[in-house]
Design a protein around this motif. Structure first.
Motif, mmCIF file in Angstrom:
data_model
loop_
_atom_site.group_PDB
_atom_site.id
_atom_site.type_symbol
_atom_site.label_atom_id
_atom_site.label_comp_id
_atom_site.label_asym_id
_atom_site.label_seq_id
_atom_site.Cartn_x
_atom_site.Cartn_y
_atom_site.Cartn_z
ATOM 1 N N SER A 207 0.837 -1.202 0.000
ATOM 2 C CA SER A 207 0.000 0.000 0.000
ATOM 3 C C SER A 207 0.870 1.248 0.000
ATOM 4 N N THR A 208 1.951 1.208 0.790
ATOM 5 C CA THR A 208 2.868 2.348 0.851
ATOM 6 C C THR A 208 3.578 2.553 -0.481
ATOM 7 N N ILE A 209 3.992 1.455 -1.113
ATOM 8 C CA ILE A 209 4.635 1.567 -2.429
ATOM 9 C C ILE A 209 3.667 2.146 -3.459
ATOM 10 N N GLY A 210 2.433 1.643 -3.447
ATOM 11 C CA GLY A 210 1.421 2.171 -4.366
ATOM 12 C C GLY A 210 1.182 3.650 -4.139
ATOM 13 N N LEU A 211 1.116 4.038 -2.860
ATOM 14 C CA LEU A 211 0.940 5.442 -2.518
ATOM 15 C C LEU A 211 2.131 6.269 -3.006
ATOM 16 N N GLY A 212 3.351 5.773 -2.738
ATOM 17 C CA GLY A 212 4.560 6.497 -3.141
ATOM 18 C C GLY A 212 4.645 6.676 -4.648
ATOM 19 N N LEU A 213 4.320 5.615 -5.392
ATOM 20 C CA LEU A 213 4.356 5.704 -6.851
ATOM 21 C C LEU A 213 3.297 6.679 -7.368
ATOM 22 N N GLY A 214 2.123 6.679 -6.700
ATOM 23 C CA GLY A 214 1.079 7.623 -7.093
ATOM 24 C C GLY A 214 1.498 9.063 -6.871
ATOM 25 N N VAL A 215 2.103 9.331 -5.700
ATOM 26 C CA VAL A 215 2.604 10.676 -5.408
ATOM 27 C C VAL A 215 3.664 11.087 -6.431
ATOM 28 N N GLY A 216 4.570 10.142 -6.719
ATOM 29 C CA GLY A 216 5.633 10.425 -7.694
ATOM 30 C C GLY A 216 5.083 10.736 -9.070
ATOM 31 N N LYS A 217 4.025 10.015 -9.462
ATOM 32 C CA LYS A 217 3.420 10.239 -10.778
ATOM 33 C C LYS A 217 2.751 11.612 -10.850
ATOM 34 N N VAL A 218 2.110 12.010 -9.749
ATOM 35 C CA VAL A 218 1.475 13.333 -9.715
ATOM 36 C C VAL A 218 2.531 14.422 -9.849
ATOM 37 N N ILE A 219 3.655 14.244 -9.135
ATOM 38 C CA ILE A 219 4.754 15.216 -9.220
ATOM 39 C C ILE A 219 5.324 15.259 -10.638
ATOM 40 N N GLU A 220 5.460 14.069 -11.245
ATOM 41 C CA GLU A 220 5.978 13.989 -12.622
ATOM 42 C C GLU A 220 5.041 14.684 -13.602
ATOM 43 N N THR A 291 -8.770 3.309 6.508
ATOM 44 C CA THR A 291 -9.378 4.431 5.787
ATOM 45 C C THR A 291 -8.316 5.430 5.347
ATOM 46 N N LEU A 292 -7.346 5.690 6.221
ATOM 47 C CA LEU A 292 -6.256 6.596 5.862
ATOM 48 C C LEU A 292 -5.499 6.057 4.650
ATOM 49 N N PHE A 293 -5.175 4.779 4.675
ATOM 50 C CA PHE A 293 -4.472 4.168 3.539
ATOM 51 C C PHE A 293 -5.340 4.182 2.288
ATOM 52 N N TYR A 294 -6.615 3.866 2.449
ATOM 53 C CA TYR A 294 -7.513 3.828 1.294
ATOM 54 C C TYR A 294 -7.638 5.201 0.639
ATOM 55 N N MET A 295 -7.822 6.220 1.466
ATOM 56 C CA MET A 295 -7.967 7.570 0.920
ATOM 57 C C MET A 295 -6.702 7.991 0.184
ATOM 58 N N LEU A 296 -5.547 7.732 0.795
ATOM 59 C CA LEU A 296 -4.286 8.124 0.169
ATOM 60 C C LEU A 296 -4.040 7.357 -1.126
ATOM 61 N N CYS A 297 -4.181 6.009 -1.062
ATOM 62 C CA CYS A 297 -3.905 5.183 -2.251
ATOM 63 C C CYS A 297 -4.906 5.456 -3.362
ATOM 64 N N GLY A 298 -6.193 5.488 -3.005
ATOM 65 C CA GLY A 298 -7.225 5.703 -4.011
ATOM 66 C C GLY A 298 -7.145 7.084 -4.637
ATOM 67 N N CYS A 299 -6.979 8.105 -3.795
ATOM 68 C CA CYS A 299 -6.976 9.481 -4.306
ATOM 69 C C CYS A 299 -5.708 9.796 -5.099
ATOM 70 N N PHE A 300 -4.551 9.368 -4.603
ATOM 71 C CA PHE A 300 -3.325 9.632 -5.353
ATOM 72 C C PHE A 300 -3.268 8.794 -6.629
ATOM 73 N N GLY A 301 -3.847 7.606 -6.603
ATOM 74 C CA GLY A 301 -3.924 6.809 -7.822
ATOM 75 C C GLY A 301 -4.769 7.492 -8.874
ATOM 76 N N TYR A 302 -5.904 8.045 -8.449
ATOM 77 C CA TYR A 302 -6.773 8.760 -9.386
ATOM 78 C C TYR A 302 -6.120 10.057 -9.845
ATOM 79 N N ALA A 303 -5.445 10.741 -8.917
ATOM 80 C CA ALA A 303 -4.754 11.986 -9.280
ATOM 81 C C ALA A 303 -3.649 11.722 -10.303
ATOM 82 N N ALA A 304 -3.037 10.536 -10.220
ATOM 83 C CA ALA A 304 -1.943 10.201 -11.137
ATOM 84 C C ALA A 304 -2.436 9.840 -12.529
ATOM 85 N N PHE A 305 -3.562 9.091 -12.608
ATOM 86 C CA PHE A 305 -3.996 8.542 -13.903
ATOM 87 C C PHE A 305 -5.337 9.086 -14.402
#
Length: 483
Positions: A207-220, A291-305
Motif C-alpha cells: 500500500s505504501t509503495i502504491g501510494l509512493g508511486l502515485g505521489v511520484g506520478k502526480v509530481i511527474e 481508511t487513511l491508507f484507502y484515501m491516500l492510495c485511491g486518491c493519489f492513484g486517481y490523481a496520477a492517472f
C-alpha cells in the motif's frame, strides 16, 4: 507418529461443560473451559487489517475514477463510518446477556442463532459462507495477477518494451493454490497469529509503495488529474457509466468487508476487560488505519492517472519504473493474500469440520488427531478429514478462479453480496434484541433506516458487477485467454 488417544468430541464437550466453574478460575482455562485466550487489541487489529487491507485497496483508484473527486472520497468515508458503527454493534453480540459473564458465541452464525434463531440462521450461514468462498476466489485471482505482473515487468524491462509479454494466468493460480493447500492445514485462528502479523506488514508494504508511486506520478505530471464527476460519458456510454458507478460501490464495500469474521476474531481475545471493549478499540484502530491508507492510495492513484486509472493499481501498468520496486510490491501482495486467504477461510473450515464431527461423533476418520513429531517444534496435529476436505476446497476455488479471472467484477460482486446482510442487517437486528430496544422508538427507526439505505446500495452494486461479468464473458475463452 503418535495417536492422540481418546479423542471423542462429545464426551470432551460434556466433561468440559460440567467442570466450567472449576476451570474458570484456572490460569490455563477461560470461563467456558477452553484454553486461555491470549488475544489483545493489537492482535485483533492485525487480524482485521490482514483481512481488510487486501486486494481491495488496489481497485480503489479505479472506483474513484468512476465516481469522481466529490462522490468517490465521500462514499469511501461513508463506508468507513458504517463499517465501524455496525462492527461495534456486532462486537456487543459476542456474549449473550452480560458482557462479562454471558454465554460466548464462538462464530458469527452462533451469534445469529442466539439472538435471532429460526430461518435467519440458515440465511446468515449461506450468505456468510458463500461470501467467504467468493473471497477465496477473488484472492486467488488477485494473487495470480500480481505474480504475472512480476513476470511481465521483468519481461518488459529486459526487452526494452518491445515484447508484449503475453502470458496465461492458469499456472500462477495453480501455484497459489498449492501454497494454500499447505497453509490450510493450520488448524484454527489461534495458530494463525504469526501469519496475520506477516500479512499485515506486507499489506502496509505494498500500500505504501502504491501510494509512493502515485505521489511520484502526480509530481511527474505536475498536475492533478481527474474530474469532479469521474469518467465522462464521452469515454463510455451513459449505460456503462451507470453500471460502472454501481460496480465501484461494490469495490469500495469489498475493501471494507470483514464483519463476517469479526466474531471469530473476537473469540481469540482475552478478558478482562470484556471482549467487546477490546474489540471496539481494535475495530477503531483498524478502520482509522485502513481508511487513511484507502484515501491516500485511491486518491493519489486517481490523481496520477485520472479517467484511465487501472483496475488494479500495481498491475495495470500505469507504472513501469522502477520495475524492481513494483516487483517488491507485487511480491508483498502475494504474501499478504496467502495469509488473508487463510484468515477468511477459517470460519468456513471450522463450520464444515464442526458439523461433520457432530454428525459422525464415532468416526475416527473425522475426529482422530494424529500427533506428528517435528524436531524443535511442537507436534503437528494431522487429521485426515481436515487434510482431504480443505485440499478439495482450495482446488475448487482455484478451478473457478481459472474460469472467471475478472478481478474488478468479482471484487465488486463479492462486496455487494456480503455488505448489507453481514455488515449491516444482522448486526443491527442482533443489537436491537441484545439491548432490548423498543419497537418504533427513535433509535429503532434510525437503525432500520440505516439498514434500508445500505440494502439499496447493495442491490445497485450487485447489478453493476453482474453487468460487468456478463460483458467480460462475451469475449473471454476459459483456460485459453492470455494477458
Amino acid at each position: 507418529m503418535v495417536e492422540n488417544g481418546g479423542n471423542k468430541n462429545h464426551q470432551q464437550a460434556f466433561e468440559v461443560s460440567i467442570d466450567t466453574h472449576q476451570q474458570g478460575g484456572s490460569k490455563c482455562f477461560d470461563d467456558d473451559g477452553r484454553l486461555k485466550r491470549t488475544g489483545t487489541v493489537w492482535t485483533g487489529s492485525a487480524h482485521i487489517i490482514t483481512a481488510v487491507i487486501g486486494s481491495g485497496v488496489l481497485s480503489l483508484a479505479w472506483a474513484i475514477a468512476q465516481l469522481g473527486w466529490v462522490a468517490g472520497p465521500s462514499v469511501m468515508i461513508l463506508f468507513s463510518f458504517v463499517t465501524y458503527y455496525t462492527s461495534t454493534l456486532l462486537s456487543v453480540c459476542y456474549r449473550s446477556g452480560d458482557q462479562d459473564t454471558g454465554k460466548r458465541n464462538y462464530t458469527y452464525t452462533d451469534a445469529v442463532r442466539s439472538y435471532l434463531g429460526g430461518f435467519k440462521v440458515k440465511i446468515c450461514g449461506w450468505v456468510q459462507y458463500v461470501n467467504l468462498f467468493g473471497v477465496a476466489i477473488g484472492y486467488t485471482i488477485a494473487a495470480s495477477i500480481s505474480m504475472m505482473a512480476i513476470k511481465r515487468s521483468n519481461c518488459f524491462h529486459s526487452s526494452g518494451g518491445k515484447n508484449p509479454c503475453h502470458m496465461n494466468s492458469n499456472i500462477y493460480m495453480i501455484t497459489f493454490g498449492i501454497t494454500e493447500i499447505i497453509f490450510s492445514q493450520i488448524k484454527d485462528f489461534h495458530e494463525l497469529w504469526w501469519l496475520s502479523a506477516l500479512a499485515a506488514v506486507m499489506s502496509f508494504t505494498y500500500s505504501t509503495i502504491g501510494l509512493g508511486l502515485g505521489v511520484g506520478k502526480v509530481i511527474e505530471n505536475k498536475r492533478v488529474r481527474g474530474s469532479l464527476t469521474g469518467i465522462s460519458v464521452a469515454s463510455v456510454t451513459q449505460t456503462q457509466k451507470v453500471w460502472r458507478s454501481f460496480q465501484a460501490l461494490g469495490n469500495i464495500a469489498f475493501a471494507y468487508s470483514y464483519s463476517m469474521i469479526l466474531i471469530e476474531i473476537q473469540d481469540t481475545i482475552k478478558s478482562p476487560p470484556s471482549e467487546s471493549k477490546t474489540m471496539k478499540k481494535a475495530t477503531l484502530v483498524s478502520v482509522v488505519v485502513t481508511t487513511l491508507f484507502y484515501m491516500l492510495c485511491g486518491c493519489f492513484g486517481y490523481a496520477a492517472f485520472g479517467d484511465s486509472s487501472p483496475g488494479n493499481l500495481l498491475t495495470g501498468f500505469g507504472f513501469y519504473n522502477p520495475f524492481w520496486l513494483l516487483d517488491i510490491a507485487n511480491a508483498a501482495i502475494v504474501i499478504h493474500l496467502v495469509g488473508a486467504y487463510q484468515v477468511y477461510c477459517q470460519p468456513l473450515f471450522s463450520f464444515v469440520e464442526k458439523t461433520a464431527a457432530e454428525r459422525f461423533p464415532n468416526s475416527d476418520f473425522i475426529n482422530k488427531e494424529i500427533l506428528v513429531p517435528i524436531p524443535g517444534f511442537k507436534p503437528f496435529e494431522l487429521n485426515f478429514f481436515r487434510l482431504i476436505w480443505r485440499t478439495l476446497f482450495v482446488i475448487l476455488t482455484t478451478v473457478i478462479s481459472m474460469l472467471l479471472p475478472f478481478f474488478n467484477d468479482i471484487v465488486g460482486l463479492i462486496g455487494a453480496i456480503g455488505f448489507w446482510p453481514l455488515t449491516v442487517y444482522f448486526p443491527v437486528e442482533m443489537y436491537i434484541v441484545q439491548k432490548k430496544i423498543p419497537k418504533w422508538s427513535t433509535k429503532w427507526i434510525c437503525l432500520h433506516m440505516l439498514s434500508i439505505a445500505c440494502l439499496v446500495i447493495t442491490i445497485a452494486a450487485a447489478a453493476g458487477s453482474i453487468a460487468g461479468v456478463v460483458s467480460d464473458l462475451g469475449v473471454y475463452k476459459p483456460f485459453h485467454t492470455s494477458y
